[in-house]
Design an enzyme around this catalytic site. Structure first.
Site, PDB file in Angstrom:
ATOM      1  N   ASP A  16       0.805  -1.242  -0.008  1.00 24.36           N
ATOM      2  CA  ASP A  16      -0.049  -0.134  -0.055  1.00 24.36           C
ATOM      3  C   ASP A  16       0.804   1.072  -0.005  1.00 24.36           C
ATOM      4  O   ASP A  16       1.862   1.338   0.538  1.00 24.36           O
ATOM      5  CB  ASP A  16      -0.927  -0.028   1.241  1.00 24.36           C
ATOM      6  CG  ASP A  16      -2.067   0.784   1.281  1.00 24.36           C
ATOM      7  OD1 ASP A  16      -2.467   1.356   0.251  1.00 24.36           O
ATOM      8  OD2 ASP A  16      -2.577   1.422   2.095  1.00 24.36           O
ATOM      9  N   ASN A  64     -11.045  -2.670  -5.318  1.00 23.26           N
ATOM     10  CA  ASN A  64     -10.170  -1.726  -5.965  1.00 23.26           C
ATOM     11  C   ASN A  64     -10.992  -1.425  -7.292  1.00 23.26           C
ATOM     12  O   ASN A  64     -10.541  -0.418  -8.134  1.00 23.26           O
ATOM     13  CB  ASN A  64      -8.736  -2.305  -6.342  1.00 23.26           C
ATOM     14  CG  ASN A  64      -7.780  -2.110  -5.056  1.00 23.26           C
ATOM     15  OD1 ASN A  64      -6.736  -2.819  -4.929  1.00 23.26           O
ATOM     16  ND2 ASN A  64      -8.178  -1.219  -4.155  1.00 23.26           N
TER      17      ASN A  64
HETATM   18  C1  IPE Z   1      -5.185  -2.823  -0.252  1.00 20.71           C
HETATM   19  O1  IPE Z   1      -4.968  -1.261  -0.199  1.00 20.71           O
HETATM   20  C2  IPE Z   1      -5.448  -3.518  -1.344  1.00 20.71           C
HETATM   21  C3  IPE Z   1      -4.136  -3.578  -1.980  1.00 20.71           C
HETATM   22  C4  IPE Z   1      -2.699  -3.377  -1.658  1.00 20.71           C
HETATM   23  C5  IPE Z   1      -4.071  -4.425  -3.172  1.00 20.71           C
HETATM   24  P1  IPE Z   1      -6.286  -0.479  -0.411  1.00 20.71           P
HETATM   25  O2  IPE Z   1      -5.437   0.867  -0.684  1.00 20.71           O
HETATM   26  O3  IPE Z   1      -7.142  -0.713  -1.290  1.00 20.71           O
HETATM   27  O4  IPE Z   1      -6.784  -0.473   1.069  1.00 20.71           O
HETATM   28  P2  IPE Z   1      -7.590   0.559   1.832  1.00 20.71           P
HETATM   29  O5  IPE Z   1      -8.529   1.288   0.920  1.00 20.71           O
HETATM   30  O6  IPE Z   1      -6.573   1.616   2.481  1.00 20.71           O
HETATM   31  O7  IPE Z   1      -8.167  -0.300   3.278  1.00 20.71           O
HETATM   32  C1  IPE Z   2      -1.498   0.355  -3.375  1.00 21.48           C
HETATM   33  O1  IPE Z   2      -1.525   1.648  -3.524  1.00 21.48           O
HETATM   34  C2  IPE Z   2      -2.048  -0.282  -4.860  1.00 21.48           C
HETATM   35  C3  IPE Z   2      -3.239  -0.813  -5.032  1.00 21.48           C
HETATM   36  C4  IPE Z   2      -4.157  -0.801  -4.071  1.00 21.48           C
HETATM   37  C5  IPE Z   2      -3.480  -1.188  -6.365  1.00 21.48           C
HETATM   38  P1  IPE Z   2      -2.757   2.768  -3.235  1.00 21.48           P
HETATM   39  O2  IPE Z   2      -3.084   2.907  -4.812  1.00 21.48           O
HETATM   40  O3  IPE Z   2      -3.694   2.352  -2.271  1.00 21.48           O
HETATM   41  O4  IPE Z   2      -2.063   3.816  -2.847  1.00 21.48           O
HETATM   42  P2  IPE Z   2      -2.618   4.800  -1.370  1.00 21.48           P
HETATM   43  O5  IPE Z   2      -3.033   3.891  -0.248  1.00 21.48           O
HETATM   44  O6  IPE Z   2      -3.605   5.600  -2.222  1.00 21.48           O
HETATM   45  O7  IPE Z   2      -1.569   5.844  -1.235  1.00 21.48           O
HETATM   46 MG    MG Z   3      -4.064   2.409  -0.580  1.00 23.17          MG
END
Ligand code: IPE
Ligand code: IPE
Ligand code: MG
Length: 246
Positions: A16, A64
């Site tokens: 993340d 996602n």
């Molecule tokens: C978790 O991250 C999913 C992945 C790393 C693929 P998210 O960014 O989707 O999770 P939340 O929304 O912070 O819980």
């Molecule tokens: C994790 O990074 C990747 C996916 C969930 C696909 P994020 O896109 O969730 O990045 P933040 O949490 O918004 O910084």
């Molecule tokens: Mg995230």
């Protein structure tokens, strides 16, 4: 560097922080995902070099799909690029690639590249790399329920045969065993629907490092933290390790 004794066998990573990494630099979130893909490459190499048996990477959750279409499109493009670029690395190093999640939702090209590499690497004996794609832990549990219900209605099993052990067999993320260690980057303290069933006794490690910045030293730190933990599995610790996974 931690010692090699008591190395976690199966490590899961919630990767993340890509979006924040980019936003912090005044860049589009997509740039963060591109750097995130480079971090995936590094993590796979490091995990293999350290001798982990299995690495499960949370690349894209079922939830996602609710992101803006342009971001989803960019992520799917990066997945396709990754599968093309890493093909030789995976096959050349004996890595077995698997996928968990509702991969039928992936675009056709991504899915065919994925299926091809999974098939080509299926007999490899090195580390198992599992990509969680369109994955949700709740969805995986519900699907397991559905499979058991089908078997009951077909009279293949009896309701009384439904046990933790029987259930476990229907959870694809556990084909490589329960995760010993789950790492989450990006500073949040939550599981976000990752490996829910298998996480029962996983050690959790949270770091503020944003995923694109995550490197070998960060894996070392997570493994060293794991090696200091005492896992009790509901028992009293010491030498009396109770039977795990009824
Ligand atoms: C978790 O991250 C999913 C992945 C790393 C693929 P998210 O960014 O989707 O999770 P939340 O929304 O912070 O819980
Ligand atoms: C994790 O990074 C990747 C996916 C969930 C696909 P994020 O896109 O969730 O990045 P933040 O949490 O918004 O910084
Ligand atoms: Mg995230």
């Amino acid at each position: 560097m931690g010692n090699d004794r008591n190395l976690p066998s199966h490590v899961g990573i919630i990767m993340d922080g890509n979006g924040r990494w980019a936003t912090n630099r005044g860049l589009d979130r997509t740039h963060g995902h591109r750097e995130g893909a480079a971090a995936v490459r590094r993590a796979v190499r490091t995990a293999r070099a350290k001798g982990l048996r299995a690495l499960t990477l949370y690349a894209f959750s079922e939830q996602n799909w609710g992101r803006p279409g342009s971001e989803v499109h960019a992520l799917m493009g990066l997945l396709q690029d990754f599968l093309v670029a890493e093909r030789d690395e995976i096959l050349g190093n004996g890595i077995r690639l698997r996928a968990i999640g509702n991969t039928s939702r992936l675009p056709m090209l991504a899915r065919s590249l994925l299926d091809g590499l999974v098939a080509a690497s299926k007999d490899n004996q090195g580390m198992t790399l599992t990509l969680a794609l369109s994955y949700g832990g709740q969805e995986e549990i519900v699907e397991a329920c559905r499979q058991l219900a089908i078997r009951v209605s077909n009279k293949e099993i009896d309701v009384s045969d439904i046990s933790v052990a029987a259930f476990r067999k229907e959870i694809p993320s556990l084909d490589v065993g329960e995760p010993d260690l789950i790492i989450r980057t990006g500073g949040d303290f939550r599981i976000s629907n990752f490996l829910l069933f298998g996480a029962a006794y996983a050690e959790l490690h949270f770091t503020d490092v944003l995923w694109p910045d995550f490197g070998e030293a960060d894996i070392d730190e997570a493994i060293a933290a794991f090696q200091k933990r005492e896992r009790r599995f509901g028992g009293v610790g010491g030498l009396h390790r109770p039977h795990h996974g009824a």
